[in-house]
Write a protein that holds these residues in place. Structure first.
Motif, PDB file in Angstrom:
ATOM      1  N   ARG B 120       6.507 -10.661 -11.852  1.00  0.00           N
ATOM      2  CA  ARG B 120       6.907 -11.135 -13.168  1.00  0.00           C
ATOM      3  C   ARG B 120       6.092 -12.362 -13.546  1.00  0.00           C
ATOM      4  O   ARG B 120       5.774 -13.178 -12.682  1.00  0.00           O
ATOM      5  N   TYR B 128      14.855 -15.526 -15.718  1.00  0.00           N
ATOM      6  CA  TYR B 128      15.579 -14.520 -14.935  1.00  0.00           C
ATOM      7  C   TYR B 128      17.093 -14.721 -15.000  1.00  0.00           C
ATOM      8  O   TYR B 128      17.854 -13.777 -15.217  1.00  0.00           O
ATOM      9  N   VAL B 132      19.728 -11.981 -16.431  1.00  0.00           N
ATOM     10  CA  VAL B 132      20.790 -11.388 -15.622  1.00  0.00           C
ATOM     11  C   VAL B 132      22.140 -11.566 -16.317  1.00  0.00           C
ATOM     12  O   VAL B 132      23.019 -10.721 -16.255  1.00  0.00           O
ATOM     13  N   ARG B 176      13.113 -22.467 -13.637  1.00  0.00           N
ATOM     14  CA  ARG B 176      14.043 -21.338 -13.573  1.00  0.00           C
ATOM     15  C   ARG B 176      15.470 -21.825 -13.336  1.00  0.00           C
ATOM     16  O   ARG B 176      16.414 -21.346 -13.973  1.00  0.00           O
ATOM     17  N   ALA B 177      15.607 -22.798 -12.432  1.00  0.00           N
ATOM     18  CA  ALA B 177      16.944 -23.314 -12.148  1.00  0.00           C
ATOM     19  C   ALA B 177      17.502 -24.068 -13.354  1.00  0.00           C
ATOM     20  O   ALA B 177      18.677 -23.932 -13.691  1.00  0.00           O
TER      21      ALA B 177
END
Ligand SMILES: Nc1ncnc2c1ncn2[C@@H]1O[C@H](COP(=O)(O)OP(=O)(O)O)[C@@H](O)[C@H]1O
Ligand SMILES: [Mg+2]
Lengths: 285, 276
Positions: B120, B128, B132, B176-177
């Motif tokens: 990705r 992500y 999700v 991302r976090a």
């Protein structure tokens, strides 16, 4: 002489068992047989019904899509042209139809089983020795259960081919999924991915190059089964080789043999090409 | 604002966890347990209260159980014994769907070796968590772009992880976090791959984030300077045991034992320039 009294024969019980299976569950095998036969006929109808140059062009497009090398496309064109020039086009299409249907069914069976193996320690412990046995057995052995349950013809030939060819696909699907970097799966889990999201969004995409290698091996093994399968009624190149052997017509057998080799090379190149392009875009090369 | 409470957590890796657990409860140490049972002790009777809205630092040498400890908070690892509570709710009691919801909405994580998805792009990796959760691409991408900008990776959003340096990958993991917008963030040596300049910037940003968004941040490091700079409180682990918990001042002025003192000493030997 080994004493007569110690002879054990499994012949009678086996025959009885097969007999009773066929009598009691014949309709199941008939139904399976019908479905597979329909599929075979459909594939044959398409491959043999289309003008040769359409199939020819389709192969070239597929080759291009798999590797994007003009040289490879030209190579495949020459090989396929040779098949036609030997007068083997129709036989090759028959063989190809059986190959494709066997491969499709092998994928439908093999990939889910491979996934299951990767997920379940128990399943792997039970299945791997079974696969070892399957791969060391001579391919003729697979004809026996196929004939027992389905008689002679194309359907048992396809089934024997599938059983013979599916192990590498199962193995490499399992391997490919277990090789996926644990921390990537962990990260997907940590962000709340469900097992299904992780399987389809992370594990299968990352295992694709390995699964493609398995598919490639499966196709090659299916091709190596072509001659053997023709002994129970598969038509096409294998039958031609068999005829050549039986009538001592070496030239005829060799021609058909070359046809098989060409088919093998072409399918090998195309599947490997797809495997390599799946590898690209995620590694340094 | 989320408070995390860890109660008497033991984690034993290996086959004969029962014997090993009994030995650990009797006070046997890590090497004795390993010799007797072949089990590796990850955590040995750890109890901690992590206050909400602060940066809580966990320190310790390699193999002391830091990664194992934070993985208990989002239950990537199940404890052999003990309890983990987040805002009073027992994390171990969550069903599989509840646990997924908890991970989606409450706690995100930065991984020591990044854990980026190689197939990705940077942007797709960053969003992500949002994807999700069920957000569409169109909804999630602006959020992702904002965090990519925050970590200084604008222009790299369509690159793939293999095209990035280690420090850049770490920042993708960070983005991302952050993009997941959870009130707890677990950071496992999240800055270790960054070069000093960017590392300083990221530390500032983290402190800013804590002030602005009141996030509970559990931060693992083995760099005392970093711990002192960003931590409101510091916990020190050794061989899976908690050695000391305290404010940076307490750690510096009254180390609980030699192990802690050595951390502090080495720092003063290195010149130990005082940060904020
Ligand atoms: N999956 C595992 N299996 C066996 N032992 C493990 C596993 N994970 C960690 N350990 C052991 O637990 C201890 C703590 O490891 P870890 O939490 O990774 O330490 P740290 O992050 O502080 O370097 C180490 O002794 C390690 O060998
Ligand atoms: Mg660690």
């Amino acid at each position: 002489m080994f004493p007569e009294a110690l002879h054990i024969s499994i012949r009678e019980p086996i025959n009885d068992l097969v007999q009773s299976i066929v009598v009691n569950y014949g309709f199941v095998f008939k139904a399976i047989s019908q479905v597979i036969l329909k599929a075979i006929l459909l594939f044959e109808w398409v491959l043999r019904g289309l003008p040769w140059w359409v199939v020819f062009a389709a192969f070239l497009v597929l080759t291009w899509a798999s590797c994007r090398k003009p040289g490879m496309v030209a190579f495949v064109a020459v090989l396929l042209f040779a098949v036609g020039a030997f007068g083997l086009w129709d036989l090759t299409m028959q063989t190809l139809a059986l190959m494709l249907i066997s491969t499709v069914i092998a994928v439908v069976i093999g990939i889910p089983i491979g996934i299951w193996l990767a997920k379940s320690q128990l399943m792997r412990r039970v299945t791997l020795p079974l696969l070892d046995i399957m791969q060391t057995m001579p391919s003729f052995v697979y004809l026996i259960p196929a004939i027992m349950l389905f008689g002679l013809g194309k359907v048992p030939a396809v089934l024997a081919t599938i059983i013979y060819a599916v192990p590498p696909l199962i193995r490499l699907t399992d391997l490919g999924i277990r090789q996926v970097d644990g921390e990537v799966v962990e990260a997907a889990t940590a962000f709340g991915g469900s097992p299904r999201q992780i399987l389809f969004g992370v594990e299968l995409p990352l295992a694709t190059p390995t699964i493609m290698a398995g598919l490639n091996q499966t196709i090659m093994m299916a091709l190596s089964m072509v001659v053997v399968a023709s002994m129970i009624g598969a038509r096409g190149l294998g039958e031609q080789v068999l005829n050549g052997i039986q009538t001592l017509d070496v030239g005829k057998g060799l021609e058909a043999g070359i046809g098989i080799v060409i088919l093998a090379i072409v399918l090998d190149r195309i599947t490997q090409g797809f495997g390599q392009s799946a590898q690209k875009g995620r590694t340094n090369e | 604002m989320s408070e995390i409470e860890i109660r008497n957590v033991f984690k034993i890796f290996g086959a004969d966890t029962r014997t090993a657990l009994a030995m650990a409860r009797d006070g046997a140490d890590k090497s004795a347990i390993l010799a007797k049972t072949g089990c590796s002790v990850g955590l040995n009777d750890v109890s901690l209260r992590i206050p909400p809205g602060r940066v809580f630092v966990i320190m310790g040498l390699s193999g002391s159980g830091k990664s194992t400890l934070v993985r208990h908070i989002n239950r990537l690892i199940e404890p052999t014994s003990g309890e983990i509570l987040v805002d009073g709710r027992n994390v171990l009691g969550l069903s599989a769907p509840e646990l997924r919801d908890f991970r989606k909405s409450r706690v995100s994580m930065v991984f020591q070796s990044f854990g980026l998805m190689p197939h990705r792009s940077v942007l797709q990796n960053v969003i992500y968590g949002q994807r999700v959760r069920g957000l569409s691409r169109a909804e999630a991408e602006p959020i992702g772009m904002k965090w990519i900008e925050t970590v200084g990776l604008t222009g790299y959003e369509n690159k793939y992880p293999f095209q990035l340096s280690g420090g850049m990958k770490q920042r993708v993991g960070l983005a991302r976090a952050l993009a997941a917008n959870t009130d707890i963030i677990l950071m496992d040596e999240a800055f270790s791959a960054l070069d000093p300049l960017i590392r300083g910037e990221m530390q500032d940003q983290l402190i800013q984030l804590e002030h602005d968004l009141a996030k509970t941040i559990v931060f693992i490091t083995h760099d005392l300077d970093e711990a002192l700079r960003i931590g409101a409180e510091i916990a020190i682990l050794k061989d899976g045991k908690l050695v000391q918990v305290g404010t940076p001042h307490e750690i510096l002025t009254s180390p609980a034992n030699n192990y802690v003192a050595r951390f502090v000493e080495r720092r003063s030997l290195q010149g130990g320039e005082q940060h904020g």
